[in-house]
Design a protein around this motif. Structure first.
Motif, PDB file in Angstrom:
ATOM      1  N   SER A  31       0.924  -1.132  -0.058  1.00 60.96           N
ATOM      2  CA  SER A  31       0.052  -0.094   0.086  1.00 60.96           C
ATOM      3  C   SER A  31       0.788   1.323  -0.099  1.00 60.96           C
ATOM      4  CB  SER A  31      -0.946   0.194   1.142  1.00 60.96           C
ATOM      5  OG  SER A  31      -0.023   0.305   2.357  1.00 60.96           O
ATOM      6  N   VAL A  32       0.214   2.485  -0.460  1.00 65.50           N
ATOM      7  CA  VAL A  32       1.044   3.610  -0.507  1.00 65.50           C
ATOM      8  C   VAL A  32       1.327   3.964   1.143  1.00 65.50           C
ATOM      9  CG1 VAL A  32       0.659   6.093  -0.655  1.00 65.50           C
ATOM     10  CG2 VAL A  32      -0.125   4.496  -2.455  1.00 65.50           C
ATOM     11  N   GLU A  33       0.622   3.656   1.911  1.00 67.58           N
ATOM     12  CA  GLU A  33       0.639   3.919   3.689  1.00 67.58           C
ATOM     13  C   GLU A  33       2.070   3.369   3.790  1.00 67.58           C
ATOM     14  OE1 GLU A  33      -2.133   3.188   2.496  1.00 67.58           O
ATOM     15  OE2 GLU A  33      -3.413   5.041   2.599  1.00 67.58           O
ATOM     16  N   VAL A  34       2.167   1.913   3.698  1.00 66.72           N
ATOM     17  CA  VAL A  34       3.407   1.280   3.825  1.00 66.72           C
ATOM     18  C   VAL A  34       4.490   1.711   3.018  1.00 66.72           C
ATOM     19  CG1 VAL A  34       4.572  -1.074   3.704  1.00 66.72           C
ATOM     20  CG2 VAL A  34       2.089  -0.875   4.501  1.00 66.72           C
ATOM     21  N   LEU A  35       4.465   1.965   1.923  1.00 68.35           N
ATOM     22  CA  LEU A  35       5.792   2.588   1.084  1.00 68.35           C
ATOM     23  C   LEU A  35       5.884   3.929   1.566  1.00 68.35           C
ATOM     24  CD1 LEU A  35       4.691   1.265  -2.513  1.00 68.35           C
ATOM     25  CD2 LEU A  35       6.469   0.185  -0.821  1.00 68.35           C
ATOM     26  N   GLY A  37       5.634   5.252   4.462  1.00 64.29           N
ATOM     27  CA  GLY A  37       6.227   5.305   5.671  1.00 64.29           C
ATOM     28  C   GLY A  37       7.753   4.878   5.781  1.00 64.29           C
ATOM     29  N   GLU A  38       7.863   3.683   4.841  1.00 66.07           N
ATOM     30  CA  GLU A  38       9.410   3.266   4.845  1.00 66.07           C
ATOM     31  C   GLU A  38      10.197   4.190   4.033  1.00 66.07           C
ATOM     32  OE1 GLU A  38       9.655  -0.546   2.948  1.00 66.07           O
ATOM     33  OE2 GLU A  38       7.976  -1.461   4.145  1.00 66.07           O
ATOM     34  N   ALA A  39       9.626   5.289   3.263  1.00 64.64           N
ATOM     35  CA  ALA A  39      10.304   6.139   2.693  1.00 64.64           C
ATOM     36  C   ALA A  39      10.501   7.669   3.300  1.00 64.64           C
ATOM     37  CB  ALA A  39       9.842   6.552   1.346  1.00 64.64           C
ATOM     38  N   ASP A  40       9.660   7.553   4.488  1.00 64.78           N
ATOM     39  CA  ASP A  40       9.733   8.582   5.482  1.00 64.78           C
ATOM     40  C   ASP A  40       9.218   9.860   4.863  1.00 64.78           C
ATOM     41  OD1 ASP A  40      10.149   9.713   7.883  1.00 64.78           O
ATOM     42  OD2 ASP A  40      12.056  10.457   7.703  1.00 64.78           O
ATOM     43  N   ILE A  41       7.860   9.711   3.926  1.00 69.28           N
ATOM     44  CA  ILE A  41       7.347  10.795   3.685  1.00 69.28           C
ATOM     45  C   ILE A  41       5.622  10.441   3.975  1.00 69.28           C
ATOM     46  CG2 ILE A  41       9.048  11.294   1.826  1.00 69.28           C
ATOM     47  CD1 ILE A  41       7.361  10.095  -0.112  1.00 69.28           C
ATOM     48  N   SER A  42       4.833  11.487   3.680  1.00 70.48           N
ATOM     49  CA  SER A  42       3.620  11.310   3.982  1.00 70.48           C
ATOM     50  C   SER A  42       2.744  10.470   2.818  1.00 70.48           C
ATOM     51  CB  SER A  42       2.817  12.545   4.380  1.00 70.48           C
ATOM     52  OG  SER A  42       2.701  13.236   3.005  1.00 70.48           O
ATOM     53  N   ARG A  43       1.666   9.978   2.915  1.00 72.22           N
ATOM     54  CA  ARG A  43       1.005   9.359   1.829  1.00 72.22           C
ATOM     55  C   ARG A  43       0.609  10.216   0.886  1.00 72.22           C
ATOM     56  NH1 ARG A  43      -4.280   9.319   0.879  1.00 72.22           N
ATOM     57  NH2 ARG A  43      -4.719  10.287   2.792  1.00 72.22           N
ATOM     58  N   SER A  44       0.031  11.505   1.219  1.00 71.44           N
ATOM     59  CA  SER A  44      -0.160  12.544   0.439  1.00 71.44           C
ATOM     60  C   SER A  44       0.953  13.099  -0.369  1.00 71.44           C
ATOM     61  CB  SER A  44      -1.052  13.559   1.284  1.00 71.44           C
ATOM     62  OG  SER A  44      -0.138  14.236   2.125  1.00 71.44           O
ATOM     63  N   TRP A  46       3.521  11.379  -1.238  1.00 71.82           N
ATOM     64  CA  TRP A  46       3.581  10.273  -2.219  1.00 71.82           C
ATOM     65  C   TRP A  46       2.648  10.233  -3.495  1.00 71.82           C
ATOM     66  CZ3 TRP A  46       6.988   5.750  -1.781  1.00 71.82           C
ATOM     67  CH2 TRP A  46       6.993   5.037  -2.728  1.00 71.82           C
ATOM     68  N   HIS A  47       1.352  10.393  -3.092  1.00 73.94           N
ATOM     69  CA  HIS A  47       0.429  10.737  -4.233  1.00 73.94           C
ATOM     70  C   HIS A  47       0.702  12.157  -5.290  1.00 73.94           C
ATOM     71  CE1 HIS A  47      -2.270   7.424  -3.762  1.00 73.94           C
ATOM     72  NE2 HIS A  47      -2.415   7.715  -2.251  1.00 73.94           N
ATOM     73  N   ASP A  48       1.056  13.085  -4.414  1.00 72.60           N
ATOM     74  CA  ASP A  48       1.554  14.275  -5.039  1.00 72.60           C
ATOM     75  C   ASP A  48       2.638  14.139  -6.080  1.00 72.60           C
ATOM     76  OD1 ASP A  48      -0.497  15.830  -3.798  1.00 72.60           O
ATOM     77  OD2 ASP A  48       0.761  16.722  -2.417  1.00 72.60           O
ATOM     78  N   ILE A  49       3.736  13.218  -5.728  1.00 67.77           N
ATOM     79  CA  ILE A  49       4.953  13.071  -6.492  1.00 67.77           C
ATOM     80  C   ILE A  49       4.292  12.119  -7.763  1.00 67.77           C
ATOM     81  CG2 ILE A  49       6.929  11.585  -6.691  1.00 67.77           C
ATOM     82  CD1 ILE A  49       7.300  12.225  -3.604  1.00 67.77           C
ATOM     83  N   GLU A  50       3.485  11.021  -7.407  1.00 70.93           N
ATOM     84  CA  GLU A  50       2.823  10.239  -8.825  1.00 70.93           C
ATOM     85  C   GLU A  50       2.095  11.202  -9.578  1.00 70.93           C
ATOM     86  OE1 GLU A  50       2.650   5.682  -6.609  1.00 70.93           O
ATOM     87  OE2 GLU A  50       0.736   6.969  -7.138  1.00 70.93           O
ATOM     88  N   ALA A  51       1.452  12.354  -9.103  1.00 69.53           N
ATOM     89  CA  ALA A  51       0.600  13.128  -9.887  1.00 69.53           C
ATOM     90  C   ALA A  51       1.509  14.175 -10.521  1.00 69.53           C
ATOM     91  CB  ALA A  51      -0.776  13.509  -9.122  1.00 69.53           C
ATOM     92  N   GLU A  52       2.739  14.203 -10.045  1.00 61.72           N
ATOM     93  CA  GLU A  52       3.582  15.388 -10.464  1.00 61.72           C
ATOM     94  C   GLU A  52       2.975  16.677 -10.117  1.00 61.72           C
ATOM     95  OE1 GLU A  52       4.646  14.599 -14.669  1.00 61.72           O
ATOM     96  OE2 GLU A  52       5.828  12.591 -14.035  1.00 61.72           O
ATOM     97  N   ARG A  53       2.276  16.855  -8.948  1.00 63.71           N
ATOM     98  CA  ARG A  53       1.970  18.133  -8.427  1.00 63.71           C
ATOM     99  C   ARG A  53       2.813  18.604  -7.246  1.00 63.71           C
ATOM    100  NH1 ARG A  53      -3.266  15.084  -7.992  1.00 63.71           N
ATOM    101  NH2 ARG A  53      -2.721  14.784  -5.777  1.00 63.71           N
TER     102      ARG A  53
END
Length: 80
Positions: A31-35, A37-44, A46-53
């Motif tokens: 899940s995004v939450e797990v990944l 957390g392991e990358a030490d960033i927030s879920r939101s 992570w989603h912003d990075i994927e959406a290039e925002r």
């Protein structure tokens, strides 16, 4: 001997990086939450990075953490 440190900031543009991260995440299956957390960033974030925002630039250390948790190399290189 005295030492002076000099810091250099370099921005590069990579097309489609967010999509590559999303594709790798889906293939990973965790899940995004797990990944995030392991990358030490927030879920939101992570989603912003994927959406290039990303407002400014994605820090290289954050990119490297994402690569590490996904076990991939996204091929982002800086010219020296």
């Amino acid at each position: 001997m005295d030492i002076v440190k000099i810091r250099r900031y370099t921005d590069i543009e990579i097309s489609g990086l967010g999509g590559k991260i999303k594709q790798a995440r889906k293939a990973d299956g965790r899940s995004v939450e797990v990944l995030a957390g392991e990358a030490d960033i927030s879920r939101s974030y992570w989603h912003d990075i994927e959406a290039e925002r990303i407002r400014d630039a994605l820090p290289e250390d954050t990119l490297r953490k994402i690569e590490r948790v996904l076990g991939i190399d996204l091929g982002v290189k800086f010219d020296d």
